[in-house]
Design a protein around this motif. Structure first.
Motif, mmCIF file in Angstrom:
data_model
loop_
_atom_site.group_PDB
_atom_site.id
_atom_site.type_symbol
_atom_site.label_atom_id
_atom_site.label_comp_id
_atom_site.label_asym_id
_atom_site.label_seq_id
_atom_site.Cartn_x
_atom_site.Cartn_y
_atom_site.Cartn_z
ATOM 1 N N ASN A 101 88.535 10.204 66.960
ATOM 2 C CA ASN A 101 89.458 10.015 68.080
ATOM 3 C C ASN A 101 88.758 9.372 69.274
ATOM 4 O O ASN A 101 89.295 8.469 69.924
ATOM 5 C CB ASN A 101 90.049 11.369 68.480
ATOM 6 C CG ASN A 101 91.106 11.257 69.550
ATOM 7 O OD1 ASN A 101 92.069 10.513 69.436
ATOM 8 N ND2 ASN A 101 90.918 12.002 70.627
ATOM 9 N N THR A 102 87.537 9.811 69.546
ATOM 10 C CA THR A 102 86.767 9.266 70.673
ATOM 11 C C THR A 102 86.427 7.799 70.443
ATOM 12 O O THR A 102 86.593 6.964 71.350
ATOM 13 C CB THR A 102 85.473 10.074 70.868
ATOM 14 O OG1 THR A 102 85.797 11.446 71.111
ATOM 15 C CG2 THR A 102 84.670 9.541 72.045
ATOM 16 N N LEU A 103 85.964 7.471 69.253
ATOM 17 C CA LEU A 103 85.541 6.093 68.963
ATOM 18 C C LEU A 103 86.726 5.135 68.863
ATOM 19 O O LEU A 103 86.619 3.969 69.274
ATOM 20 C CB LEU A 103 84.726 6.055 67.674
ATOM 21 C CG LEU A 103 83.374 6.766 67.707
ATOM 22 C CD1 LEU A 103 82.666 6.652 66.361
ATOM 23 C CD2 LEU A 103 82.484 6.204 68.816
ATOM 24 N N SER A 104 87.850 5.592 68.323
ATOM 25 C CA SER A 104 89.011 4.699 68.218
ATOM 26 C C SER A 104 89.550 4.345 69.598
ATOM 27 O O SER A 104 90.004 3.222 69.837
ATOM 28 C CB SER A 104 90.107 5.329 67.362
ATOM 29 O OG SER A 104 90.618 6.499 67.956
ATOM 30 N N ASN A 105 89.476 5.307 70.539
ATOM 31 C CA ASN A 105 89.881 4.999 71.915
ATOM 32 C C ASN A 105 88.811 4.182 72.637
ATOM 33 O O ASN A 105 89.130 3.415 73.550
ATOM 34 C CB ASN A 105 90.168 6.292 72.680
ATOM 35 C CG ASN A 105 91.506 6.897 72.317
ATOM 36 O OD1 ASN A 105 92.554 6.382 72.685
ATOM 37 N ND2 ASN A 105 91.490 7.983 71.575
ATOM 38 N N LEU A 106 87.553 4.344 72.226
ATOM 39 C CA LEU A 106 86.477 3.530 72.794
ATOM 40 C C LEU A 106 86.689 2.048 72.477
ATOM 41 O O LEU A 106 86.343 1.178 73.283
ATOM 42 C CB LEU A 106 85.129 4.001 72.260
ATOM 43 C CG LEU A 106 83.904 3.127 72.581
ATOM 44 C CD1 LEU A 106 83.692 3.019 74.096
ATOM 45 C CD2 LEU A 106 82.653 3.685 71.905
ATOM 46 N N LEU A 107 87.256 1.745 71.311
ATOM 47 C CA LEU A 107 87.513 0.354 70.940
ATOM 48 C C LEU A 107 88.374 -0.344 71.986
ATOM 49 O O LEU A 107 88.184 -1.529 72.278
ATOM 50 C CB LEU A 107 88.192 0.285 69.567
ATOM 51 C CG LEU A 107 87.313 0.604 68.357
ATOM 52 C CD1 LEU A 107 88.133 0.558 67.078
ATOM 53 C CD2 LEU A 107 86.147 -0.374 68.268
ATOM 54 N N SER A 142 81.063 9.938 75.576
ATOM 55 C CA SER A 142 81.528 10.345 74.241
ATOM 56 C C SER A 142 81.278 11.831 74.004
ATOM 57 O O SER A 142 82.148 12.543 73.477
ATOM 58 C CB SER A 142 80.824 9.513 73.161
ATOM 59 O OG SER A 142 81.158 8.151 73.255
ATOM 60 N N VAL A 143 80.108 12.300 74.385
ATOM 61 C CA VAL A 143 79.773 13.714 74.213
ATOM 62 C C VAL A 143 80.708 14.575 75.062
ATOM 63 O O VAL A 143 81.223 15.613 74.599
ATOM 64 C CB VAL A 143 78.301 13.971 74.588
ATOM 65 C CG1 VAL A 143 77.987 15.468 74.587
ATOM 66 C CG2 VAL A 143 77.378 13.234 73.629
ATOM 67 N N LEU A 144 80.954 14.157 76.292
ATOM 68 C CA LEU A 144 81.849 14.889 77.194
ATOM 69 C C LEU A 144 83.257 14.961 76.609
ATOM 70 O O LEU A 144 83.894 16.017 76.599
ATOM 71 C CB LEU A 144 81.866 14.196 78.558
ATOM 72 C CG LEU A 144 82.606 14.888 79.700
ATOM 73 C CD1 LEU A 144 81.927 16.194 80.062
ATOM 74 C CD2 LEU A 144 82.660 13.971 80.924
ATOM 75 N N SER A 225 75.325 14.855 81.400
ATOM 76 C CA SER A 225 74.872 15.061 80.022
ATOM 77 C C SER A 225 74.851 16.548 79.670
ATOM 78 O O SER A 225 75.293 16.955 78.588
ATOM 79 C CB SER A 225 73.478 14.465 79.824
ATOM 80 O OG SER A 225 73.460 13.080 80.104
ATOM 81 N N ALA A 226 74.341 17.358 80.593
ATOM 82 C CA ALA A 226 74.283 18.804 80.365
ATOM 83 C C ALA A 226 75.689 19.390 80.243
ATOM 84 O O ALA A 226 75.943 20.247 79.387
ATOM 85 C CB ALA A 226 73.521 19.476 81.500
ATOM 86 N N CYS A 227 76.618 18.900 81.070
ATOM 87 C CA CYS A 227 78.008 19.379 80.998
ATOM 88 C C CYS A 227 78.627 19.020 79.655
ATOM 89 O O CYS A 227 79.336 19.835 79.043
ATOM 90 C CB CYS A 227 78.837 18.764 82.130
ATOM 91 S SG CYS A 227 78.460 19.409 83.773
ATOM 92 N N GLY A 228 78.367 17.800 79.176
ATOM 93 C CA GLY A 228 78.905 17.372 77.892
ATOM 94 C C GLY A 228 78.376 18.225 76.743
ATOM 95 O O GLY A 228 79.134 18.661 75.877
ATOM 96 N N LEU A 229 77.060 18.473 76.740
ATOM 97 C CA LEU A 229 76.460 19.295 75.685
ATOM 98 C C LEU A 229 76.979 20.729 75.740
ATOM 99 O O LEU A 229 77.226 21.358 74.696
ATOM 100 C CB LEU A 229 74.939 19.281 75.820
ATOM 101 C CG LEU A 229 74.266 17.929 75.532
ATOM 102 C CD1 LEU A 229 72.778 17.994 75.880
ATOM 103 C CD2 LEU A 229 74.452 17.532 74.067
ATOM 104 N N LEU A 230 77.160 21.245 76.953
ATOM 105 C CA LEU A 230 77.695 22.602 77.111
ATOM 106 C C LEU A 230 79.121 22.695 76.575
ATOM 107 O O LEU A 230 79.478 23.652 75.871
ATOM 108 C CB LEU A 230 77.655 23.007 78.587
ATOM 109 C CG LEU A 230 78.219 24.399 78.927
ATOM 110 C CD1 LEU A 230 77.401 25.485 78.213
ATOM 111 C CD2 LEU A 230 78.209 24.625 80.436
ATOM 112 N N LEU A 231 79.948 21.694 76.882
ATOM 113 C CA LEU A 231 81.325 21.686 76.389
ATOM 114 C C LEU A 231 81.363 21.579 74.865
ATOM 115 O O LEU A 231 82.204 22.208 74.209
ATOM 116 C CB LEU A 231 82.102 20.529 77.022
ATOM 117 C CG LEU A 231 82.469 20.707 78.498
ATOM 118 C CD1 LEU A 231 83.036 19.412 79.062
ATOM 119 C CD2 LEU A 231 83.476 21.837 78.664
ATOM 120 N N CYS A 232 80.467 20.779 74.296
ATOM 121 C CA CYS A 232 80.388 20.677 72.828
ATOM 122 C C CYS A 232 80.021 22.026 72.212
ATOM 123 O O CYS A 232 80.585 22.423 71.179
ATOM 124 C CB CYS A 232 79.362 19.619 72.422
ATOM 125 S SG CYS A 232 79.971 17.917 72.525
#
Length: 250
Positions: A101-107, A142-144, A225-232
């Motif tokens: 979903n993330t990559l298809s919207n990245l396109l 993307s991670v976020l 970056s830390a917020c993204g990793l925490l959410l993951c």
């Protein structure tokens, strides 16, 4: 290699199905952000002038990553329900759906990137080596997105109100994110809000490398970056905790 081929197939399928049997095809992916841009330029250049030089490109450099974010998180709510056959497979990781979903919207963002660069050229804004940081920003965002997507996709299986809440929050968040205005222009008492909002920080990083041609600080990048990793991590824990119930409900 098998997982990469599967990922590539799913991303292209998800992207292409959105524009199947439409006359304009993938150009529809640019219609909404361009329409938003025209409205914002009209409002804040003519009706309520903000006195920002090269205002259209000032907005567009932030509007495209915002569109990627809002489209990805908004569509994530129904990912498990619309892909129930894949989720039920014991050898399939739900994280792959978030990535697709993330990559298809990245396109969509990547398709619009030449338009962003063209606008920069039109307004005489020189490209600088700071643009080399763009891939890092794409990975961080993307991670976020994937972390938030995992959380809302899981919760929406149990509480269908989540998709409506997400839609409302995204609408409000647009006005609380410095997409069409400078964060420096807000009252002093609200500066902290823009410092602690991961996506507000990320938007300002995009604008720094495109519009101002400078590198953003490493501390803000580390924070996002830390917020993204925490959410993951939170999203993975929530899914693991309720995985069996999700499969039963689907």
């Amino acid at each position: 290699m098998h997982n990469f081929d599967l990922l590539r197939h799913l991303v292209w399928r998800d992207f292409s199905l959105r524009y199947k049997r439409s006359v304009l095809g993938i150009f529809w992916s640019l219609v909404l952000p361009l329409a938003q841009l025209l409205v914002l330029v009209f409002l804040f250049q003519s009706v309520v002038p903000l006195s920002i030089d090269a205002y259209p490109v000032f907005v567009f450099t932030a509007l495209m990553p915002w569109s990627w974010f809002s489209s990805s998180v908004g569509s994530a709510c129904t990912l498990f329900m619309s892909n129930r056959d894949l989720v039920r497979r014991p050898d399939f990781s739900p994280l792959l759906l978030m990535l697709v979903n993330t990559l298809s919207n990245l396109l969509t963002y990547l398709i619009a990137l030449p338009l962003v660069l063209g606008m920069l050229w039109w307004y005489g804004i020189a490209l600088t080596p700071a643009l080399l940081l763009l891939p890092a920003l794409l990975v961080i965002q993307s991670v976020l997105i994937m972390g938030l997507s995992m959380i809302v996709a899981t919760l929406n299986v149990f509480y269908r109100d989540v998709q409506h809440i997400v839609s409302l929050v995204l609408t409000l968040l647009f006005y609380l994110t410095p997409v069409f205005y400078r964060s420096q222009s807000v009252a002093n008492g609200y500066h902290l809000m823009y410092t602690l909002s991961p996506f507000a920080v990320l938007i300002q990083c995009y604008r720094a490398i495109f519009f101002y041609g400078v590198l953003p600080g490493w501390l803000p990048l580390a924070f996002v970056s830390a917020c993204g990793l925490l959410l993951c991590a939170i999203g993975s824990l929530i899914y693991s905790w309720r995985a069996h119930e999700i499969i039963d409900l689907l």
